[in-house]
Design a protein around this motif. Sequence first.
Motif, PDB file in Angstrom:
ATOM      1  N   VAL B  54     -18.874  39.616  61.623  1.00 40.08           N
ATOM      2  CA  VAL B  54     -18.613  38.637  60.558  1.00 40.08           C
ATOM      3  C   VAL B  54     -18.127  37.343  61.199  1.00 40.08           C
ATOM      4  N   GLY B  55     -18.542  36.195  60.655  1.00 41.99           N
ATOM      5  CA  GLY B  55     -18.138  34.923  61.238  1.00 41.99           C
ATOM      6  C   GLY B  55     -16.910  34.311  60.583  1.00 41.99           C
ATOM      7  N   GLU B  56     -16.695  34.665  59.304  1.00 42.78           N
ATOM      8  CA  GLU B  56     -15.569  34.086  58.576  1.00 42.78           C
ATOM      9  C   GLU B  56     -15.123  35.054  57.496  1.00 42.78           C
ATOM     10  N   LYS B  57     -13.831  35.033  57.244  1.00 46.54           N
ATOM     11  CA  LYS B  57     -13.284  35.873  56.177  1.00 46.54           C
ATOM     12  C   LYS B  57     -12.156  35.115  55.507  1.00 46.54           C
ATOM     13  N   LYS B  58     -12.119  35.199  54.150  1.00 51.86           N
ATOM     14  CA  LYS B  58     -11.086  34.462  53.400  1.00 51.86           C
ATOM     15  C   LYS B  58     -10.300  35.404  52.512  1.00 51.86           C
ATOM     16  N   ASP B  59      -9.027  35.081  52.360  1.00 52.10           N
ATOM     17  CA  ASP B  59      -8.201  35.804  51.410  1.00 52.10           C
ATOM     18  C   ASP B  59      -7.221  34.799  50.817  1.00 52.10           C
ATOM     19  N   GLN B  60      -7.572  34.259  49.676  1.00 49.73           N
ATOM     20  CA  GLN B  60      -6.769  33.254  48.978  1.00 49.73           C
ATOM     21  C   GLN B  60      -6.561  32.038  49.886  1.00 49.73           C
ATOM     22  N   ARG B  61      -5.332  31.756  50.303  1.00 53.10           N
ATOM     23  CA  ARG B  61      -5.091  30.543  51.105  1.00 53.10           C
ATOM     24  C   ARG B  61      -5.302  30.755  52.602  1.00 53.10           C
ATOM     25  N   ILE B  62      -5.649  31.961  52.973  1.00 53.45           N
ATOM     26  CA  ILE B  62      -5.783  32.288  54.394  1.00 53.45           C
ATOM     27  C   ILE B  62      -7.242  32.552  54.730  1.00 53.45           C
ATOM     28  N   ALA B  63      -7.682  32.032  55.871  1.00 50.52           N
ATOM     29  CA  ALA B  63      -9.036  32.303  56.337  1.00 50.52           C
ATOM     30  C   ALA B  63      -9.008  32.496  57.846  1.00 50.52           C
ATOM     31  N   VAL B  64      -9.929  33.280  58.336  1.00 47.77           N
ATOM     32  CA  VAL B  64     -10.083  33.457  59.775  1.00 47.77           C
ATOM     33  C   VAL B  64     -11.545  33.217  60.124  1.00 47.77           C
ATOM     34  N   THR B  65     -11.774  32.500  61.227  1.00 47.07           N
ATOM     35  CA  THR B  65     -13.126  32.264  61.707  1.00 47.07           C
ATOM     36  C   THR B  65     -13.251  32.844  63.104  1.00 47.07           C
ATOM     37  N   LEU B  66     -14.443  33.296  63.430  1.00 47.28           N
ATOM     38  CA  LEU B  66     -14.698  33.913  64.729  1.00 47.28           C
ATOM     39  C   LEU B  66     -15.955  33.313  65.336  1.00 47.28           C
ATOM     40  N   ASN B  67     -15.839  32.863  66.576  1.00 47.18           N
ATOM     41  CA  ASN B  67     -16.982  32.371  67.337  1.00 47.18           C
ATOM     42  C   ASN B  67     -17.142  33.278  68.544  1.00 47.18           C
ATOM     43  N   LYS B  68     -18.061  34.242  68.435  1.00 43.45           N
ATOM     44  CA  LYS B  68     -18.222  35.224  69.510  1.00 43.45           C
ATOM     45  C   LYS B  68     -18.765  34.608  70.789  1.00 43.45           C
ATOM     46  N   THR B  69     -19.608  33.622  70.646  1.00 44.90           N
ATOM     47  CA  THR B  69     -20.203  32.982  71.824  1.00 44.90           C
ATOM     48  C   THR B  69     -19.132  32.308  72.662  1.00 44.90           C
TER      49      THR B  69
END
Lengths: 114, 113
Positions: B54-69
């Motif tokens: 997964v590249g991005e995940k959100k939960d209300q005011r919080i989000a996490v992004t992932l760049n595997k490369t």
Amino acid sequence: DTEVTQTPKHLVMGMTNKKSLKCEQHMGHRAMYWYKQKAKKPPELMFVYSYEKLSINESVPSRFSPECPNSSLLNLHLHALQPEDSALYLCASSQGLVELDEQFFGPGTRLTVL
Amino acid sequence: GENVEQHPSTLSVQEGDSAVIKCTYSDSASNYFPWYKQELGKGPQLIIDIRSNVGEKKDQRIAVTLNKTAKHFSLHITETQPEDSAVYFCAAKYSGSARQLTFGSGTQLTVLP
């Protein structure tokens, strides 16, 4: 119940004392962990139990002795500690050891060694 | 073994602003990336996690992004509130072995009212 509980909350002990820390979870998790955390640092893994067997010991001194009496309980027995062992001791649990399962932490025991 | 670097070590923002914390990891096999929030006198609390499919995940005011490369992942908190003030730790783990979580060094976030 999604909680990991730890007792006591605070502990002060002398270098010659023997004491124990207790951790309990009722989530059916089969992996349980002890971590040590110094101020302003991340948790450091000490021990991991999987299915009540010790799976990982991160070269922890023998004055720390873990015990897992059953799948819900984890103890850490302390003997002849040094002042530098003063820290927050955290217990955690997860569903399994190798799966991508969330680790849930307890509130910790604040240990002071005099 | 895995090495996780986390920046910044301290971050102050005004209430209502956004906060971003960044982590980089070294082991390309790592595929699970949780974020923990630790308030004073408490244990770390898992606030969000992301898996490598997964590249991005959100939960209300919080989000996490992932760049595997690039081997980095970030925590984004929008509309910050004083109760967001805490130490935040990122971590990385590789499944399929008994290798455990490797934590970043932590970020002290202060939200100023």
